[in-house]
Scaffold this motif. Sequence first.
Motif, PDB file in Angstrom:
ATOM      1  N   TYR A 240      17.664  13.991  12.332  1.00  0.00           N
ATOM      2  CA  TYR A 240      17.728  13.524  11.153  1.00  0.00           C
ATOM      3  C   TYR A 240      16.382  14.195  10.610  1.00  0.00           C
ATOM      4  CZ  TYR A 240      21.435  10.735  12.171  1.00  0.00           C
ATOM      5  OH  TYR A 240      22.540   9.934  12.795  1.00  0.00           O
ATOM      6  N   SER A 241      16.412  14.398   9.259  1.00  0.00           N
ATOM      7  CA  SER A 241      15.273  14.844   8.533  1.00  0.00           C
ATOM      8  C   SER A 241      14.451  13.716   8.094  1.00  0.00           C
ATOM      9  CB  SER A 241      15.649  15.558   7.177  1.00  0.00           C
ATOM     10  OG  SER A 241      16.541  16.843   7.245  1.00  0.00           O
ATOM     11  N   PRO A 242      13.094  13.633   7.812  1.00  0.00           N
ATOM     12  CA  PRO A 242      12.436  12.694   7.337  1.00  0.00           C
ATOM     13  C   PRO A 242      13.073  12.043   5.895  1.00  0.00           C
ATOM     14  CG  PRO A 242      11.311  14.660   6.872  1.00  0.00           C
ATOM     15  CD  PRO A 242      12.228  15.061   7.872  1.00  0.00           C
ATOM     16  N   VAL A 243      12.847  10.637   5.892  1.00  0.00           N
ATOM     17  CA  VAL A 243      13.399  10.209   4.431  1.00  0.00           C
ATOM     18  C   VAL A 243      12.060  10.215   3.634  1.00  0.00           C
ATOM     19  CG1 VAL A 243      13.978   8.160   3.392  1.00  0.00           C
ATOM     20  CG2 VAL A 243      15.002   8.546   5.517  1.00  0.00           C
ATOM     21  N   VAL A 244      12.248  11.086   2.429  1.00  0.00           N
ATOM     22  CA  VAL A 244      11.064  11.207   1.503  1.00  0.00           C
ATOM     23  C   VAL A 244      11.473  10.863   0.475  1.00  0.00           C
ATOM     24  CG1 VAL A 244       9.492  12.895   0.773  1.00  0.00           C
ATOM     25  CG2 VAL A 244      10.478  13.206   3.060  1.00  0.00           C
ATOM     26  N   ASN A 245      11.016   9.546  -0.087  1.00  0.00           N
ATOM     27  CA  ASN A 245      11.089   9.045  -1.571  1.00  0.00           C
ATOM     28  C   ASN A 245      10.654   9.952  -2.440  1.00  0.00           C
ATOM     29  OD1 ASN A 245      12.723   7.064  -0.532  1.00  0.00           O
ATOM     30  ND2 ASN A 245      11.148   5.508  -0.824  1.00  0.00           N
ATOM     31  N   HIS A 246      11.497   9.905  -3.621  1.00  0.00           N
ATOM     32  CA  HIS A 246      10.965  10.817  -4.930  1.00  0.00           C
ATOM     33  C   HIS A 246      10.146   9.818  -5.907  1.00  0.00           C
ATOM     34  CE1 HIS A 246      13.511  14.509  -4.351  1.00  0.00           C
ATOM     35  NE2 HIS A 246      14.030  13.612  -3.452  1.00  0.00           N
ATOM     36  N   ASP A 247       8.893  10.380  -6.559  1.00  0.00           N
ATOM     37  CA  ASP A 247       8.087   9.557  -6.907  1.00  0.00           C
ATOM     38  C   ASP A 247       8.776   8.731  -8.153  1.00  0.00           C
ATOM     39  OD1 ASP A 247       6.286  10.551  -5.617  1.00  0.00           O
ATOM     40  OD2 ASP A 247       5.145  11.780  -7.119  1.00  0.00           O
ATOM     41  N   LYS A 248       9.468   9.275  -9.034  1.00  0.00           N
ATOM     42  CA  LYS A 248      10.098   8.573 -10.285  1.00  0.00           C
ATOM     43  C   LYS A 248      11.003   7.443  -9.936  1.00  0.00           C
ATOM     44  CE  LYS A 248      12.064   9.519 -14.751  1.00  0.00           C
ATOM     45  NZ  LYS A 248      12.711  10.600 -15.669  1.00  0.00           N
ATOM     46  N   GLU A 249      11.766   7.751  -8.825  1.00  0.00           N
ATOM     47  CA  GLU A 249      12.950   6.862  -8.575  1.00  0.00           C
ATOM     48  C   GLU A 249      12.214   5.493  -7.732  1.00  0.00           C
ATOM     49  OE1 GLU A 249      14.852  10.219 -10.287  1.00  0.00           O
ATOM     50  OE2 GLU A 249      13.297   9.951  -8.315  1.00  0.00           O
ATOM     51  N   THR A 250      11.201   6.022  -6.932  1.00  0.00           N
ATOM     52  CA  THR A 250      10.454   4.802  -6.557  1.00  0.00           C
ATOM     53  C   THR A 250       9.722   3.961  -7.372  1.00  0.00           C
ATOM     54  OG1 THR A 250       9.989   6.402  -4.560  1.00  0.00           O
ATOM     55  CG2 THR A 250       8.751   4.470  -4.647  1.00  0.00           C
ATOM     56  N   ASP A 251       9.240   4.609  -8.414  1.00  0.00           N
ATOM     57  CA  ASP A 251       8.408   3.741  -9.378  1.00  0.00           C
ATOM     58  C   ASP A 251       9.546   2.767  -9.942  1.00  0.00           C
ATOM     59  OD1 ASP A 251       5.985   4.989  -9.096  1.00  0.00           O
ATOM     60  OD2 ASP A 251       6.335   6.568 -10.746  1.00  0.00           O
ATOM     61  N   LEU A 252      10.552   3.376 -10.202  1.00  0.00           N
ATOM     62  CA  LEU A 252      11.697   2.620 -10.708  1.00  0.00           C
ATOM     63  C   LEU A 252      12.215   1.201  -9.839  1.00  0.00           C
ATOM     64  CD1 LEU A 252      13.889   1.772 -12.858  1.00  0.00           C
ATOM     65  CD2 LEU A 252      15.492   3.400 -11.800  1.00  0.00           C
ATOM     66  N   PHE A 253      12.056   1.656  -8.465  1.00  0.00           N
ATOM     67  CA  PHE A 253      12.352   0.517  -7.648  1.00  0.00           C
ATOM     68  C   PHE A 253      11.117  -0.517  -7.860  1.00  0.00           C
ATOM     69  CE2 PHE A 253      10.662  -1.424  -3.858  1.00  0.00           C
ATOM     70  CZ  PHE A 253      11.731  -2.054  -3.496  1.00  0.00           C
ATOM     71  N   PHE A 254      10.073  -0.338  -7.803  1.00  0.00           N
ATOM     72  CA  PHE A 254       9.048  -1.167  -7.630  1.00  0.00           C
ATOM     73  C   PHE A 254       9.072  -1.834  -9.090  1.00  0.00           C
ATOM     74  CE2 PHE A 254       6.564   1.367  -4.564  1.00  0.00           C
ATOM     75  CZ  PHE A 254       6.449   0.313  -3.718  1.00  0.00           C
ATOM     76  N   LYS A 255       9.460  -1.255 -10.289  1.00  0.00           N
ATOM     77  CA  LYS A 255       9.591  -2.110 -11.560  1.00  0.00           C
ATOM     78  C   LYS A 255      10.688  -3.059 -11.391  1.00  0.00           C
ATOM     79  CE  LYS A 255      10.682  -1.240 -16.316  1.00  0.00           C
ATOM     80  NZ  LYS A 255      11.608  -2.180 -16.411  1.00  0.00           N
ATOM     81  N   VAL A 256      11.860  -2.433 -10.927  1.00  0.00           N
ATOM     82  CA  VAL A 256      12.928  -3.521 -11.048  1.00  0.00           C
ATOM     83  C   VAL A 256      12.944  -4.683 -10.171  1.00  0.00           C
ATOM     84  CG1 VAL A 256      14.463  -1.793 -11.964  1.00  0.00           C
ATOM     85  CG2 VAL A 256      14.633  -2.321  -9.576  1.00  0.00           C
ATOM     86  N   ALA A 257      12.174  -4.220  -8.729  1.00  0.00           N
ATOM     87  CA  ALA A 257      11.950  -5.309  -7.749  1.00  0.00           C
ATOM     88  C   ALA A 257      10.876  -6.315  -8.234  1.00  0.00           C
ATOM     89  CB  ALA A 257      11.709  -4.470  -6.513  1.00  0.00           C
ATOM     90  N   LYS A 258       9.911  -5.995  -8.799  1.00  0.00           N
ATOM     91  CA  LYS A 258       8.989  -6.903  -9.340  1.00  0.00           C
ATOM     92  C   LYS A 258       9.589  -7.852 -10.326  1.00  0.00           C
ATOM     93  CE  LYS A 258       5.014  -3.936  -8.046  1.00  0.00           C
ATOM     94  NZ  LYS A 258       3.821  -3.273  -8.532  1.00  0.00           N
ATOM     95  N   ASP A 259      10.341  -7.195 -11.177  1.00  0.00           N
ATOM     96  CA  ASP A 259      10.995  -8.081 -12.198  1.00  0.00           C
ATOM     97  C   ASP A 259      11.870  -8.903 -11.748  1.00  0.00           C
ATOM     98  OD1 ASP A 259       9.569  -6.541 -14.563  1.00  0.00           O
ATOM     99  OD2 ASP A 259      11.151  -5.409 -14.761  1.00  0.00           O
ATOM    100  N   LEU A 260      12.767  -8.615 -10.555  1.00  0.00           N
ATOM    101  CA  LEU A 260      13.713  -9.489 -10.084  1.00  0.00           C
ATOM    102  C   LEU A 260      12.915 -10.577  -9.018  1.00  0.00           C
ATOM    103  CD1 LEU A 260      16.520 -10.069  -9.237  1.00  0.00           C
ATOM    104  CD2 LEU A 260      16.213  -8.223  -7.469  1.00  0.00           C
ATOM    105  N   LEU A 261      12.024 -10.340  -8.209  1.00  0.00           N
ATOM    106  CA  LEU A 261      11.667 -11.058  -7.220  1.00  0.00           C
ATOM    107  C   LEU A 261      10.195 -11.563  -7.464  1.00  0.00           C
ATOM    108  CD1 LEU A 261      12.804  -9.235  -4.326  1.00  0.00           C
ATOM    109  CD2 LEU A 261      13.849 -10.998  -5.209  1.00  0.00           C
ATOM    110  N   GLY A 262       9.455 -10.801  -8.533  1.00  0.00           N
ATOM    111  CA  GLY A 262       7.828 -11.099  -8.553  1.00  0.00           C
ATOM    112  C   GLY A 262       7.096 -10.155  -7.839  1.00  0.00           C
ATOM    113  N   ALA A 263       6.070  -9.913  -8.340  1.00  0.00           N
ATOM    114  CA  ALA A 263       5.168  -8.764  -7.651  1.00  0.00           C
ATOM    115  C   ALA A 263       4.602  -9.359  -6.119  1.00  0.00           C
ATOM    116  CB  ALA A 263       3.931  -8.707  -8.568  1.00  0.00           C
ATOM    117  N   ASP A 264       4.368 -10.436  -5.849  1.00  0.00           N
ATOM    118  CA  ASP A 264       4.266 -11.188  -4.656  1.00  0.00           C
ATOM    119  C   ASP A 264       5.216 -10.826  -3.670  1.00  0.00           C
ATOM    120  OD1 ASP A 264       5.463 -13.168  -5.939  1.00  0.00           O
ATOM    121  OD2 ASP A 264       4.943 -14.539  -4.895  1.00  0.00           O
ATOM    122  N   LYS A 265       6.351 -10.545  -4.079  1.00  0.00           N
ATOM    123  CA  LYS A 265       7.512 -10.447  -3.158  1.00  0.00           C
ATOM    124  C   LYS A 265       7.801  -9.112  -2.868  1.00  0.00           C
ATOM    125  CE  LYS A 265       8.369 -14.894  -2.455  1.00  0.00           C
ATOM    126  NZ  LYS A 265       8.011 -15.460  -1.264  1.00  0.00           N
TER     127      LYS A 265
END
Length: 414
Positions: free
Chosen positions: A298-323
């Motif tokens: 398998y190739s390495p799993v390499v996340n793209h910047d913009k979509e990773t930023d979106l993940f952090f945004k929605v995850a923090k909104d959903l769970l809180g930054a401390d999670k």
Amino acid sequence: MVINNWHQKLEDLYDQMVEWRRHFHQYPELSFEEVETPKLIAEILTDLGIEVRTSVGGRGVVGIIRGGNPGKTVALRADFDALPIQDEKDVPYKSKVPGVMHACGHDGHTATLLGVAKVLSEVREELSGNVVLIHQHAEEKAPGGAVEMIADGCLEGVDAIFGYHLASPAPLGFVGTRKGPVMAAADSFEVTIYGKGGHGSAPHETVDSIIVATQVINQLQLLVSRQVDPIKTAVLSVGSFHAGVANNVISDKAHFTGTVRSFDPEVRGYLEREFKTIVEGVCTALHAKAEIRYERGYSPVVNHDKETDLFFKVAKDLLGADKVAEIPPITGGEDFGAYLERVPGAFFHVGAANPDGREMFTHHHPKFDIDERALVIAGKTMLSLTYHYLNEHQETSLDDSKNDLLSQIQQRPI
């Protein structure tokens, strides 16, 4: 807010997702041998009124939900194959298939995506774009199901993709990922050393394949520790070694196998070249011969910047930054990297360790299990990613644009 309604719908499906997960757990199927699992997935999606393609890339299933409004297309992926491990848990949903179990959480991934599919099927008119549900076979065994499904068109028209993995060592309620490399390339090797056998009392008349093989293995360890930049992670592990039949016979053949993990393409290529050089060089010096089989996995799993930023945004909104955590790269392999080589996206991890003190076992362990509440956390995150991605890329028709402009003009004071 619309997304809160989606989340509530998923919470209401918790018992159903657990039921699905436990069914898959009791009836696991090995990579490239999945028959009943994809059949059931397709039946569930069809009953939800979702367009379904079966036998995608061999045994994969793809569902398509077309939104009520124009927009981009986002793909969500889950894998559904199991491992050749005997289930040793004492639970009602223990595997009923001898020697086969879901020891990596793929049953949970599948149940999560089915729950997400049910929610999205109920709100499809609210979607600004389309959702492709990729239920993938054979993640655990190279060449993996991802490449086969991609070749069969599962990414046609897809603008971005998201996937996740349950993590039994991580606490329930936590999620994480990172930009760039998040999981390693996973290559494998198989080496047979041919010497000259003989009596254990007369080693000078032989070429001891075991001694040669152990010298080869020792030198291979130096490949990572002394030839790879320590800032650039690499792993070389020998997982099996077989030689000999009796205590007083010097074996004419030794065989060993293992894995190589890396993140950097240059390091990956260097390891492959030097691996062969070391094996052949040691064998030549010790008058033996080697047969080498080195396969890129398998190739390495390499996340793209913009979509990773979106993940952090929605995850923090959903769970809180401390999670929400930015995690270091993981040397485990995952064929999700094949998708990310073709379309932008992100892969993340969801904590699934029970916080109440129940002993948890790592992935691929005979007693592996998860806290099933993680399914809701994962599902909500996938729903939020879908909602925000599609809304950020919402398309407005030309007529609608004209109407909006006309409305603005009419509302302006003269």
